[in-house]
Design an enzyme around this catalytic site. Structure first.
Site, PDB file in Angstrom:
ATOM      1  N   GLY A  54       0.847  -1.178   0.000  1.00 49.52           N
ATOM      2  CA  GLY A  54       0.000   0.000   0.000  1.00 49.52           C
ATOM      3  C   GLY A  54       0.883   1.228   0.000  1.00 49.52           C
ATOM      4  O   GLY A  54       1.917   1.261  -0.665  1.00 49.52           O
ATOM      5  N   HIS A 104       4.337  -8.015  -4.421  1.00 48.45           N
ATOM      6  CA  HIS A 104       2.988  -8.320  -3.943  1.00 48.45           C
ATOM      7  C   HIS A 104       2.615  -9.781  -4.241  1.00 48.45           C
ATOM      8  O   HIS A 104       1.948 -10.057  -5.236  1.00 48.45           O
ATOM      9  CB  HIS A 104       1.969  -7.414  -4.635  1.00 48.45           C
ATOM     10  CG  HIS A 104       1.998  -5.991  -4.198  1.00 48.45           C
ATOM     11  ND1 HIS A 104       1.132  -5.476  -3.261  1.00 48.45           N
ATOM     12  CD2 HIS A 104       2.783  -4.957  -4.581  1.00 48.45           C
ATOM     13  CE1 HIS A 104       1.377  -4.198  -3.083  1.00 48.45           C
ATOM     14  NE2 HIS A 104       2.375  -3.857  -3.867  1.00 48.45           N
ATOM     15  N   CYS A 132       5.965  -5.346   0.243  1.00 43.26           N
ATOM     16  CA  CYS A 132       6.085  -4.035  -0.402  1.00 43.26           C
ATOM     17  C   CYS A 132       6.132  -2.933   0.667  1.00 43.26           C
ATOM     18  O   CYS A 132       7.139  -2.761   1.327  1.00 43.26           O
ATOM     19  CB  CYS A 132       4.964  -3.826  -1.411  1.00 43.26           C
ATOM     20  SG  CYS A 132       5.302  -2.477  -2.579  1.00 43.26           S
ATOM     21  N   ILE A 161       5.095  -3.153  -7.666  1.00 44.55           N
ATOM     22  CA  ILE A 161       4.338  -1.921  -7.854  1.00 44.55           C
ATOM     23  C   ILE A 161       4.917  -0.856  -6.926  1.00 44.55           C
ATOM     24  O   ILE A 161       4.790  -0.948  -5.706  1.00 44.55           O
ATOM     25  CB  ILE A 161       2.838  -2.121  -7.546  1.00 44.55           C
ATOM     26  CG1 ILE A 161       2.248  -3.258  -8.384  1.00 44.55           C
ATOM     27  CG2 ILE A 161       2.065  -0.825  -7.778  1.00 44.55           C
ATOM     28  CD1 ILE A 161       0.822  -3.623  -8.003  1.00 44.55           C
ATOM     29  N   ARG A 162       5.574   0.127  -7.485  1.00 42.82           N
ATOM     30  CA  ARG A 162       6.223   1.181  -6.682  1.00 42.82           C
ATOM     31  C   ARG A 162       7.010   0.539  -5.541  1.00 42.82           C
ATOM     32  O   ARG A 162       6.943   0.956  -4.385  1.00 42.82           O
ATOM     33  CB  ARG A 162       5.181   2.172  -6.137  1.00 42.82           C
ATOM     34  CG  ARG A 162       4.425   2.929  -7.200  1.00 42.82           C
ATOM     35  CD  ARG A 162       3.408   3.890  -6.602  1.00 42.82           C
ATOM     36  NE  ARG A 162       4.100   4.949  -5.877  1.00 42.82           N
ATOM     37  CZ  ARG A 162       3.664   5.457  -4.727  1.00 42.82           C
ATOM     38  NH1 ARG A 162       2.568   4.991  -4.157  1.00 42.82           N
ATOM     39  NH2 ARG A 162       4.322   6.424  -4.147  1.00 42.82           N
ATOM     40  N   GLU A 219       0.365 -11.502  -2.848  1.00 44.69           N
ATOM     41  CA  GLU A 219      -1.080 -11.674  -2.685  1.00 44.69           C
ATOM     42  C   GLU A 219      -1.862 -11.359  -3.958  1.00 44.69           C
ATOM     43  O   GLU A 219      -3.053 -11.689  -4.059  1.00 44.69           O
ATOM     44  CB  GLU A 219      -1.596 -10.799  -1.527  1.00 44.69           C
ATOM     45  CG  GLU A 219      -1.740  -9.328  -1.830  1.00 44.69           C
ATOM     46  CD  GLU A 219      -0.429  -8.548  -1.843  1.00 44.69           C
ATOM     47  OE1 GLU A 219      -0.463  -7.336  -2.078  1.00 44.69           O
ATOM     48  OE2 GLU A 219       0.635  -9.169  -1.626  1.00 44.69           O
TER      49      GLU A 219
END
Length: 214
Positions: free
Chosen positions: A51, A193, A84, A144-145, A195
């Site tokens: 997140g 990630h 992350c 992701i980032r 998940e």
């Protein structure tokens, strides 16, 4: 898998629902959404999801969870996995933070660079070879980032679990930048990630080799 443990997923922001669904597919143990200190007190293990790490730490602080999370993540008898943003929060130091720095939970003797892989449009997937999974089949990881591991203390029991074949970052910026999964005793982190894939093996590893061996 056997019951008897309570596994929490920090549910303040980010991809926590996906972790919850995956855990419920794999175990009869109690799976809890952790939003308050009272929720955390019930847990033997915790997943900190991907997140926005700054948002997660701010919400934790405002909800009275910051110090309980620090105590939990630094307790050697608790199992914790950060994915992350969770990897950033588990670190002892994070660079490229917002002005004024960022509150971290700690728990692993690592230093990470936030968002070093770039913006969301620069997200990518990579097939990784893990040295700890039940089969030799590669794991398709979604970045992701993502944070990048900068370095870790060599004498603190840290084990590298998987690396990118090609280091995407100059060694001077991140000497350990190709390492994307680590374990330190009962703590684990991944810069991607898991998940968001259909591959259950990392969640199985966390449960079998860490949570249910406490």
């Amino acid at each position: 898998m056997t019951a008897g443990k309570s596994i929490g997923v920090l549910s303040l922001q980010g991809a926590f629902i996906e972790h919850i669904h995956r855990l419920k597919q794999l175990t009869d143990a109690t799976v809890l959404q952790v939003k308050t200190p009272e929720d955390l007190e019930k847990c033997h293990a915790l997943i900190i999801p991907g997140g926005e790490s700054t948002t997660i730490s701010l919400v934790a602080q405002r909800s009275g969870l910051l110090e309980p999370l620090r105590a939990f993540c630094n307790n050697p008898n608790k199992a914790v996995w950060g994915t992350c943003a969770g990897m950033i929060l588990l670190s002892k130091e994070a660079t490229k933070t917002m002005r004024g720095g960022q509150e971290l939970f700690g728990g692993m003797d690592i230093t990470v660079n936030r968002n070093q892989y770039g913006s969301q449009i620069e997200s990518f997937q990579a097939d990784l070879q893990f040295n700890c999974l039940s089969t030799d089949e590669s794991f398709n990881a979604i970045f992701i980032r993502a944070p990048i591991l900068h370095s870790y203390d060599q004498d603190k029991g840290i084990i590298e679990l998987a690396s990118l074949i090609d280091n995407p970052i100059d060694d001077k910026l991140a000497p350990k930048g190709n390492v994307v999964a680590l374990r330190q005793f009962n703590k684990m982190c991944t810069s991607f990630h898991p998940e968001l894939t259909q591959d259950k093996r990392l969640h199985e590893y966390f449960l079998k080799e860490i949570v249910f061996k406490l």
